[in-house]
Design a protein around this motif. Structure first.
Motif, PDB file in Angstrom:
ATOM      1  N   GLU A  12      16.947 -24.106 -15.200  1.00  0.00           N
ATOM      2  CA  GLU A  12      16.606 -25.153 -16.169  1.00  0.00           C
ATOM      3  C   GLU A  12      16.325 -26.461 -15.431  1.00  0.00           C
TER       4      GLU A  12
ATOM      5  N   ARG B  32      13.095 -26.301 -13.666  1.00  0.00           N
ATOM      6  CA  ARG B  32      11.975 -26.437 -14.598  1.00  0.00           C
ATOM      7  C   ARG B  32      11.726 -27.901 -14.912  1.00  0.00           C
ATOM      8  N   GLU B  33      12.784 -28.656 -15.082  1.00  0.00           N
ATOM      9  CA  GLU B  33      12.597 -30.069 -15.410  1.00  0.00           C
ATOM     10  C   GLU B  33      12.008 -30.850 -14.248  1.00  0.00           C
TER      11      GLU B  33
ATOM     12  N   MET C  16      14.682 -17.289 -15.995  1.00  0.00           N
ATOM     13  CA  MET C  16      14.879 -17.841 -17.341  1.00  0.00           C
ATOM     14  C   MET C  16      15.388 -16.744 -18.275  1.00  0.00           C
TER      15      MET C  16
ATOM     16  N   GLN D  71      17.355 -23.341 -28.285  1.00  0.00           N
ATOM     17  CA  GLN D  71      17.700 -22.918 -26.929  1.00  0.00           C
ATOM     18  C   GLN D  71      19.219 -22.798 -26.778  1.00  0.00           C
TER      19      GLN D  71
ATOM     20  N   LEU E 270      11.858 -19.372 -26.646  1.00  0.00           N
ATOM     21  CA  LEU E 270      11.395 -19.872 -25.348  1.00  0.00           C
ATOM     22  C   LEU E 270       9.957 -20.365 -25.444  1.00  0.00           C
TER      23      LEU E 270
ATOM     24  N   LEU F   4      12.103 -32.723 -23.427  1.00  0.00           N
ATOM     25  CA  LEU F   4      12.146 -33.889 -22.537  1.00  0.00           C
ATOM     26  C   LEU F   4      10.950 -34.803 -22.794  1.00  0.00           C
TER      27      LEU F   4
END
Lengths: 386, 396, 368
Positions: free
Chosen positions: A333, A336-337, A359, C311, C340, C350
């Motif tokens: 995770e 990925r960010e 994932m 999630q 997903l 984000l």
């Protein structure tokens, strides 16, 4: 509380740097042909040819006596090899269980003939082992096992079902835990025995279970009057619970409990450096991940030192596994960010291939080898809470 | 004649009501007592609280939820929400006035005519100031196991025992307490609801200083205290249902996002004053907190709307208290953390143009997850009532 | 909820209970799944497709509000049909179309479920908006690259944002047109495609939308898509939670249902609260969208919240199902996989939270 958990520092002596370099050289050659998807499998990757090559170099059963095909080396040397294998994401699955669990178990409590028959094969990377513990109704609550071993002339008949055995359809042997006396309701931990089972025996059926990665890493195994001879009882009759438990403790603190997704990190660092997209936030995240790894490694090494000194740091191992699997799960995770990767695979791009596999596979990390809830129960017991 | 009596509040539109209250507050609330970045969760107590409440009462803005026949404003639930919203908007300090928020409504529901006639006007005029005596040293979250006893002797109860976590007992004249009057198989039975004068012989009060440095809580000791039987509220041994009658509403008010809103304002001030707006890590976390409060306000409003439309608050309102109090924790911790070295100062710190007391805001956020039914208890309630999860099996 | 919504919800639940066989979705991990056309046509017959179309294009006077009711139900059942991509977004876009005959023809194809329409607007990873597409329109042919396009059927119709001398436009291209290469990848329970246009001819001789309206129309379609997708994500989260609660009530270990352990109960409660917040968040975005003003902050808040929630609930649901949760035998995997895709498509949490912060400093909400 301060008395419950000990992590005395332990260091790998510099003399082992030579061995480390040797393993790295071997792996950098072998890893050329691995895709990111392969690397993501880490110790779940199953490759017999690779295991044989590792065996030829003397890196399986390293600490076992030479008489049984071992190499009489130290636990530290073995740790170095394992660490390097995991850092590279090498497909060690075909010898993993034999080297880590089944071999040491046989060495400790197996009969002389069992040692002579199985250990050299494991050390050569020829015999793949799996473990038969869980059953459909007994996941975390292993004392409620129902699969049964019944005495017959010259041996035992096995009946029942085992589940979540890793790669049983590729393996040669299983060490399985069966109820040889009493019932799950009354006897619980008592009356369980361990057997060495040839997975090609008649009456034994292996059914793959497809998991969230789309692959079948696990199996369900049905035993219908499977015969095992007396010679294949491991250790003592009805003492299987204590034997299996001692085995589990080894399983909990190794580098495999925090490094399963590790190879992602160097790939991600390379990617952000190359793309020039490194900002303060990404740098901080990478720094945090690194700090976690260094700490987890210290903890894992400390446990190694304690085991080598003859202690059984069960609480510390459980705590390390809980923290370690949490870290392994979080890493994809985080990557990925910082890399802004789309959740799709670009063929040939190791980072995106590995990311895509992880994932889907990371949820299993806190389930396998004792769930997170079980680990926390053990930690709570260490604190005197239960 | 008060200002509001001349208008029928029910006939005002919500917006007219809002404007009316807003301008009254602007003209009357003392500027120096407002909540600000220095004291984002400022509270009034003692004389300051009484003086302000008297002013509120004289102007007819007291007790928004009480029916008019008992001297309250008799507002609809929706106007009550506006009322609280405007208090928050004007930065009016919080006042723990349990007479108004708890005892009054309880007496209106369960009290005798004599009790209502005597106590309700005195609560409104601040002649009596009430505190609540529920918790005991061994009965915190598990109130049903309380042990302070009341034994009947003629026309009186003789009360013995100890209460703890009694908020502002030193500022109070009276206490309403749960006491054990009988033993039954079910622990919630055999509890009674008593009104007790704190001046009665045999009562002693000991303040406990909290982590913010205030003597907010007290222990109250009862040593053969005589309480007339007429001070019993509701039926003997049925005090549990008397105390529970208001729980749903209480959890709605405790779940108000107001405090978290103040903490977020402070967060924005700090980030600006400390020039952290270019730090993506800090700003991502602030964005998360901002979004959390944003979405929580939406959920809070949805649930309040359901109650405003006439439904009784269901067990689901427990989640409001859980989420709001934990969000307040996260916000006050964020403030502490981004303030770096300033966060270590106990007391006032000047950060740029802002004077603030970070230690105080951090510590005052702490107990919110504990009081009025610890969050763990709220989660137990939600698990059983809303999700239908099974209880723990009885020990064999 | 109004009567129509309740009716829709119930009929969707009935339909899914009878016609949606989750087991058919299993065992296909990593293989791009095409749309189940028989089901899609049935949805057309039920009148569920193209709810956003205006009455002039055969619409029924329903709209996004009703679509979110369906999307949430589809989430609750982990239903694979590309409802958001191929009904909500195209219908929203068509309602602005200037090319009347094209719009009429496309509306019919959309509503009866005969064709699967999809929007191709995105060109690079991480794009939230559609400003200045690099795909070019010249002499009735387009060239360029579009990425992350869901639900591209081989006989599908693509609504493609392009640039020409006059500015941006939206054109229609047949998926089987010459000069178009389609690369499918598995995503969620369906597929996403990379589209390479090389002098690909457009349909209807002229663009579907041109001029100043293009930007507003695309924005509105993306807004509608994000809101419906948020509802679907919240539905996924609620569906997973329901299943998990049922599972922990029945699973016995150590002599008691694991759902009686406080540690499990409290985790379920936290997930429940998270799902409630997610619901409140998308309903607010829907109201903001219906008011017609600037709904950007509300929509970004909702997409971020609902994606994060799905999630998180997925992660916890697998853990609470134990090893079984990690297999294709439990349904949780379908939900997680579907989540997903929806998590990342139309912007990650984000990105959306940053967007929300930029739009709503202080983020004062509409309270009461």
């Amino acid at each position: 509380m301060s008395a419950a958990f000990h992590y005395p520092p332990f260091e790998i002596p510099p003399e082992l740097d030579g061995l480390r370099r040797e393993v790295r050289a071997f792996l950098s050659e072998a890893s050329q042909q691995w895709s990111g998807w392969d690397i993501g499998h880490s110790w779940m990757g199953f490759d017999r040819a690779f295991s044989r090559a590792v065996g030829q170099r003397g890196w399986i059963g390293m600490t076992w006596p030479r008489a049984y095909g071992g190499h009489g080396r130290s636990a530290l040397e073995r740790y170095v090899v394992v660490e390097e294998m995991l850092a590279a994401g090498a497909p060690v699955g075909a010898h993993w269980v034999g080297d880590r669990q089944s071999g040491p178990l046989l060495l400790r409590i197996g009969s002389e003939s069992q040692k002579q028959r199985f250990l050299p094969k494991i050390a050569a990377g020829e015999a793949a082992f799996c473990i038969g513990l869980s059953e459909p109704g007994s996941g975390s609550d292993l004392a409620s096992l129902r699969s049964r071993a019944t005495r017959v002339d010259g041996g035992w008949k096995l009946n029942g079902r085992k589940i979540w055995t890793t790669y049983a359809e590729h393996c040669d042997f299983m060490i399985g835990l069966f109820r040889s006396q009493g019932t799950a309701e009354v006897e619980r931990h008592k009356g369980l025995s361990q057997f060495l089972i040839d997975l090609r025996s008649s009456g034994l059926e292996i059914r793959p279970i497809v998991d969230l990665t789309g692959e079948a890493h696990f199996n369900e195994i049905v035993f219908d009057d499977v015969f095992v001879s007396d010679a294949l009882l491991v250790g003592r009759e009805n003492e299987g619970w204590a034997q299996a438990n001692a085995e589990l403790a080894f399983e909990r603190s190794g580098p495999d409990r925090y490094m399963s997704s590790f190879p992602l990190l160097p790939l991600a660092i390379d990617a952000v450096c190359e793309a020039g997209t490194i900002d303060r936030l990404s740098a901080r995240r990478i720094g945090e991940a690194l700090a976690d790894i260094v700490t987890l490694r210290e903890m894992s090494l400390s446990i190694l030192g304690q085991l080598a000194a003859g202690h059984t740091p069960a609480q510390e191992a459980a705590l390390t596994k809980d923290l370690g699997t949490t870290f392994e799960q979080r890493l994809p995770e985080l990557v990925r960010e910082i890399t802004d990767n789309a959740p799709v695979i670009s063929a040939g791009d190791k980072l995106s291939e590995m990311q895509a596999y992880l994932m889907q596979s990371v949820p299993s990390y806190s389930l396998r080898g004792g769930t997170r809830e079980i680990m926390r129960g053990i930690i709570a017991r260490g604190l005197g809470l239960r | 004649m008060s200002e509001t009596e001349s208008v029928d509040l029910d006939r005002l539109s919500d917006e007219e009501f809002r404007q009316g209250f807003r301008s009254w507050l602007a003209a009357n609330y003392p500027r120096e007592l407002r909540q600000d970045s220095h004291r984002p969760f400022r509270r009034l107590r003692g004389d300051a609280a009484v003086n302000w409440l008297k002013r509120v009462h004289e102007a007819g803005w007291r007790a928004p939820a009480w029916p008019r026949e008992y001297g309250g404003m008799g507002l609809s639930f929706r106007k009550q929400l506006i009322y609280h919203d405007e208090l928050e908007h004007a930065g009016v300090a919080r006042i723990i006035d349990l007479g108004e928020t708890q005892l009054g409504p309880t007496l209106i529901l369960c009290g005798s005519e004599a009790q209502k006639a005597h106590y309700l006007p005195r609560i409104l005029a601040c002649d009596d100031v009430w505190c609540q005596g529920y918790s005991e040293p061994n009965a915190g979250s598990d109130l049903a196991s309380l042990r302070t006893s009341a034994v009947r002797e003629g026309d009186e109860f003789i009360v013995n025992g100890q209460k703890i976590w009694t908020t502002h007992a030193t500022d109070s004249t009276h206490i309403f307490a749960l006491v054990r009057t009988g033993k039954f198989a079910k622990k919630q039975q055999g509890i009674s609801f008593l009104l007790i004068d704190l001046q009665a012989p045999g009562i002693s009060v000991r303040p406990i200083v909290n982590l913010a440095g205030e003597d907010e809580f007290c222990e109250v000791f009862f040593d053969n205290v005589r309480v007339p039987v007429s001070q019993l509220v509701g039926e003997l041994d049925q005090g549990w249902s008397v105390a529970k009658a208001l729980l749903g509403y209480e959890r709605i008010w405790i779940g108000s996002p107001a405090l978290a809103g103040k903490a977020l304002e402070l967060a924005n001030t700090l980030v600006r004053e400390l020039a952290l707006t270019a730090d993506a890590g800090v700003m991502d976390r602030l964005a998360e907190l901002t979004a959390d409060l944003h979405d929580y306000r939406l959920l809070y409003t949805e649930i309040c709307d359901v109650v405003a439309d006439g439904d009784k608050p269901g067990p689901g309102v427990s989640m409001l208290k859980v989420y709001a109090s934990e969000l307040l924790h996260r916000l006050s911790e964020f403030n502490q953390e981004v303030a770096a070295e300033y966060g270590g100062i106990v007391g006032d710190a000047r950060i740029g143009a802002t004077l603030t007391d970070l230690h105080w805001q951090l510590m005052m956020a702490r107990p919110v997850t504990i009081f009025a039914g610890a969050n763990e208890i709220q989660r137990d309630i939600l698990a059983k009532t809303v999700l239908g999860l099974p209880g723990e099996p009885a020990k064999a | 909820m109004d009567d129509i919504s309740v009716m829709l919800r119930d009929s969707a639940a009935d339909f899914l209970a009878g016609r949606h066989d989750r087991s058919r979705l299993k065992g296909s991990i990593g293989k791009p799944q095409l749309v189940d056309r028989a089901l899609w046509r049935e949805m057309g017959e039920l009148g569920w497709l193209g709810l956003e179309l205006p009455e002039s294009l055969g619409g029924t006077g329903m709209g996004l509000r009703e679509s979110t009711v369906l999307a949430e139900q589809f989430g609750r059942s982990a239903f694979a049909a590309p409802y958001v991509a191929s009904s909500v977004m195209p219908a929203s876009l068509l309602s602005f179309a200037g090319h009347a005959s094209a719009a009429a023809e496309l509306s019919v194809a959309l509503q009866d479920g005969g064709k699967v329409l999809t929007l191709a607007w995105q060109e690079a990873v991480g794009e939230l908006g559609f400003d200045a597409p690099r795909t070019r329109l010249q002499d009735g042919r387009i060239s360029g690259l579009k990425r992350f396009v869901p639900a591209v059927e081989c006989d599908g119709l693509l609504l493609v944002s392009v640039r020409d001398a006059a500015g941006t436009a939206v054109v229609v291209v047949a998926a089987d047109a010459k000069g178009l290469t389609i690369e499918h990848q598995a995503a969620g329970l369906g597929s996403i495609a990379t589209l390479r246009f090389d002098s690909t001819p457009i349909l209807f001789d002229a663009p579907l939308l041109v001029g100043d309206i293009v930007s507003a129309a695309l924005q509105r379609a993306l807004d509608a898509g994000r809101i419906a997708l948020s509802a679907q994500l919240e539905g996924l989260a609620s569906g997973m939670l329901d299943r998990t609660v049922e599972y922990v009530k029945g699973r016995v270990q150590f002599g008691r249902p694991i759902g009686s352990f406080q540690v499990i109960q409290h985790r379920c409660v936290d997930l429940y609260i998270a799902a409630q917040l997610a619901g409140a968040s998308w309903r607010n975005a829907l109201r903001a969208y219906e008011r017609g003003g600037d709904a950007a902050a509300a929509i970004s808040a909702a997409k971020a919240r609902c994606a994060d929630t799905a999630q998180r609930v997925g992660r916890e649901a697998i853990q609470m199902h134990g090893a079984m949760g990690f297999t294709e035998e439990a349904d949780i995997g379908l939900y997680v996989r579907s989540g997903l895709q929806a998590y990342a498509w139309l912007g990650t949490p984000l990105q959306h939270r940053r967007h929300f912060m930029a739009r709503a400093p202080g983020a004062a909400a509409t309270h009461v």
